[in-house]
Design an enzyme around this catalytic site. Structure first.
Site, PDB file in Angstrom:
ATOM      1  N   ALA A  52      18.728  50.642  47.267  1.00  9.00           N
ATOM      2  CA  ALA A  52      18.196  49.557  48.094  1.00  9.00           C
ATOM      3  C   ALA A  52      16.876  49.904  48.759  1.00  9.00           C
ATOM      4  O   ALA A  52      16.062  49.017  49.034  1.00  9.00           O
ATOM      5  CB  ALA A  52      19.225  49.168  49.150  1.00  9.00           C
ATOM      6  N   THR A 105      13.151  47.513  50.221  1.00  7.43           N
ATOM      7  CA  THR A 105      12.981  47.129  51.625  1.00  7.43           C
ATOM      8  C   THR A 105      11.556  46.673  51.915  1.00  7.43           C
ATOM      9  O   THR A 105      11.340  45.764  52.725  1.00  7.43           O
ATOM     10  CB  THR A 105      13.365  48.270  52.574  1.00  7.43           C
ATOM     11  OG1 THR A 105      12.622  49.448  52.237  1.00  7.43           O
ATOM     12  CG2 THR A 105      14.857  48.574  52.473  1.00  7.43           C
ATOM     13  N   ARG A 119      22.909  50.770  54.340  1.00 12.34           N
ATOM     14  CA  ARG A 119      23.369  51.849  55.210  1.00 12.34           C
ATOM     15  C   ARG A 119      22.281  52.417  56.116  1.00 12.34           C
ATOM     16  O   ARG A 119      22.567  53.280  56.941  1.00 12.34           O
ATOM     17  CB  ARG A 119      23.953  52.983  54.357  1.00 12.34           C
ATOM     18  CG  ARG A 119      25.242  52.592  53.644  1.00 12.34           C
ATOM     19  CD  ARG A 119      25.762  53.752  52.804  1.00 12.34           C
ATOM     20  NE  ARG A 119      27.086  53.455  52.258  1.00 12.34           N
ATOM     21  CZ  ARG A 119      27.301  52.758  51.153  1.00 12.34           C
ATOM     22  NH1 ARG A 119      26.275  52.270  50.474  1.00 12.34           N
ATOM     23  NH2 ARG A 119      28.536  52.538  50.713  1.00 12.34           N
ATOM     24  N   GLN A 179      20.956  50.669  41.328  1.00 10.93           N
ATOM     25  CA  GLN A 179      22.108  50.150  42.055  1.00 10.93           C
ATOM     26  C   GLN A 179      21.788  48.765  42.630  1.00 10.93           C
ATOM     27  O   GLN A 179      22.665  48.122  43.198  1.00 10.93           O
ATOM     28  CB  GLN A 179      22.482  51.108  43.191  1.00 10.93           C
ATOM     29  CG  GLN A 179      22.950  52.483  42.718  1.00 10.93           C
ATOM     30  CD  GLN A 179      23.054  53.466  43.861  1.00 10.93           C
ATOM     31  OE1 GLN A 179      22.100  54.155  44.203  1.00 10.93           O
ATOM     32  NE2 GLN A 179      24.234  53.544  44.474  1.00 10.93           N
ATOM     33  N   ASP A 218      18.821  42.838  42.682  1.00 11.93           N
ATOM     34  CA  ASP A 218      17.804  41.843  43.007  1.00 11.93           C
ATOM     35  C   ASP A 218      16.889  41.463  41.850  1.00 11.93           C
ATOM     36  O   ASP A 218      16.129  40.492  41.947  1.00 11.93           O
ATOM     37  CB  ASP A 218      16.959  42.300  44.202  1.00 11.93           C
ATOM     38  CG  ASP A 218      16.358  43.701  44.018  1.00 11.93           C
ATOM     39  OD1 ASP A 218      15.937  44.030  42.891  1.00 11.93           O
ATOM     40  OD2 ASP A 218      16.306  44.454  45.012  1.00 11.93           O
ATOM     41  N   HIS A 244      25.268  47.880  39.167  1.00 17.98           N
ATOM     42  CA  HIS A 244      26.052  47.002  40.035  1.00 17.98           C
ATOM     43  C   HIS A 244      25.835  45.528  39.741  1.00 17.98           C
ATOM     44  O   HIS A 244      26.138  44.673  40.571  1.00 17.98           O
ATOM     45  CB  HIS A 244      25.735  47.321  41.497  1.00 17.98           C
ATOM     46  CG  HIS A 244      26.126  48.712  41.896  1.00 17.98           C
ATOM     47  ND1 HIS A 244      25.653  49.346  43.023  1.00 17.98           N
ATOM     48  CD2 HIS A 244      26.970  49.596  41.297  1.00 17.98           C
ATOM     49  CE1 HIS A 244      26.180  50.557  43.102  1.00 17.98           C
ATOM     50  NE2 HIS A 244      26.978  50.732  42.061  1.00 17.98           N
ATOM     51  N   CYS A 303      32.770  33.308  36.571  1.00 17.84           N
ATOM     52  CA  CYS A 303      34.064  32.773  36.960  1.00 17.84           C
ATOM     53  C   CYS A 303      35.082  33.891  36.823  1.00 17.84           C
ATOM     54  O   CYS A 303      35.221  34.486  35.747  1.00 17.84           O
ATOM     55  CB  CYS A 303      34.466  31.580  36.088  1.00 17.84           C
ATOM     56  SG  CYS A 303      36.141  30.975  36.452  1.00 17.84           S
ATOM     57  N   CYS A 327      38.092  32.305  34.126  1.00 15.01           N
ATOM     58  CA  CYS A 327      37.871  32.108  32.688  1.00 15.01           C
ATOM     59  C   CYS A 327      36.753  32.968  32.122  1.00 15.01           C
ATOM     60  O   CYS A 327      36.564  33.027  30.904  1.00 15.01           O
ATOM     61  CB  CYS A 327      37.591  30.633  32.385  1.00 15.01           C
ATOM     62  SG  CYS A 327      35.961  30.033  32.930  1.00 15.01           S
ATOM     63  N   ASN A 376      13.784  59.447  49.738  1.00 17.20           N
ATOM     64  CA  ASN A 376      14.652  58.620  50.573  1.00 17.20           C
ATOM     65  C   ASN A 376      14.355  58.876  52.042  1.00 17.20           C
ATOM     66  O   ASN A 376      14.094  60.016  52.444  1.00 17.20           O
ATOM     67  CB  ASN A 376      16.130  58.921  50.291  1.00 17.20           C
ATOM     68  CG  ASN A 376      17.050  57.829  50.778  1.00 17.20           C
ATOM     69  OD1 ASN A 376      16.890  56.663  50.421  1.00 17.20           O
ATOM     70  ND2 ASN A 376      18.017  58.185  51.608  1.00 17.20           N
TER      71      ASN A 376
END
Length: 239
Positions: free
Chosen positions: A13, A17, A25, A92, A95, A112, A120, A123, A211
């Site tokens: 993520a 940003t 987190r 992950q 978007d 993800h 659905c 189905c 990070n």
């Protein structure tokens, strides 16, 4: 910093940003500011509670992903691909900003899932999110499948759901084929995504982490960079 050589990338993520999409987190993260919001991302809660689904659809309707634009971090990865140095872009994120930036869909492995489609749960029918959002705007709070009446959910992987095995296999192959593994904007707390670091380390590949916050893999990393991703990546890849 990373010259010639093939690179596998894992993004979380944090890379989005700067495009206006909050992480989960971090200090200003969705779950940090509102821990109760985690229920919206739990498949059992989602299926069992209409109210959870109503809140989840409100969240989707106002999601910043619909108008967000890629930033310089996304574009640096497009350039890395253009140079023929990217073995795979494992993300992950849901978007779609990597593809919007110009990354080849066949190299983007969305662990993800994606927010741009709706499944659905009964189905299995999949439709574009653009077909469902107008129903929300017209007043539907918990839209049902138009074919079977079943529960609809964005085509993302919630807690309690399994990852697509084929996507994970492609992510592992990209990691194994690279000379260096770079984890960008991810807390490295969610598996099996974080486990790609273990694969890279077991094969003796350098691990570079970009990070803002510490991660569980910092002690094993070759390099740790906590500077802004959108300005760090172009210099990191010597673009």
């Amino acid at each position: 910093m990373i010259g010639a050589g093939r690179v596998a990338v894992l993004t979380g993520a944090g890379i989005s940003t700067a495009s206006g999409i909050p992480d989960f987190r971090g200090p200003q993260g969705v779950w940090t500011k509102n821990p109760a919001a985690q229920a919206l991302f739990d498949i059992d809660e989602y299926v069992a509670s209409r109210q959870v689904r109503v809140e989840a659809w409100k969240h989707r309707l106002s999601a910043p992903a619909w108008t967000a634009e890629p930033n310089a971090g996304h574009l640096a990865l497009v350039e890395l691909e253009r140079q023929g140095r990217l073995t795979g872009l494992v993300t992950q994120n849901v978007d779609g900003l990597h593809q919007k930036a110009g990354s080849s869909p066949e190299l983007v492995h969305e662990l993800h899932g994606t927010v741009w489609y709706v499944d659905c749960l009964d189905c299995g029918r999949r439709v574009p999110m653009a077909d469902v959002l107008p129903r929300l705007e017209s007043g539907e709070e918990d839209p049902a499948c138009e074919v079977c009446g079943g529960v609809l959910k964005s085509a993302t992987v919630s807690f309690g759901q399994s990852l697509d095995r084929a996507v994970l296999d492609r992510a592992v192959a990209a990691t194994e084929a690279a000379d260096v593994f770079v984890a960008i904007g991810t807390s490295l707390q969610v598996y099996p995504a974080a486990g790609l670091c273990d694969i890279a380390l077991s094969l003796g590949k350098p691990l570079i982490i970009v990070n803002a916050e510490p991660t569980p893999y910092d002690e094993q990393a070759t390099t740790i960079l906590s500077t802004p991703i959108e300005t760090t990546l172009p210099a990191l890849f010597d673009l």
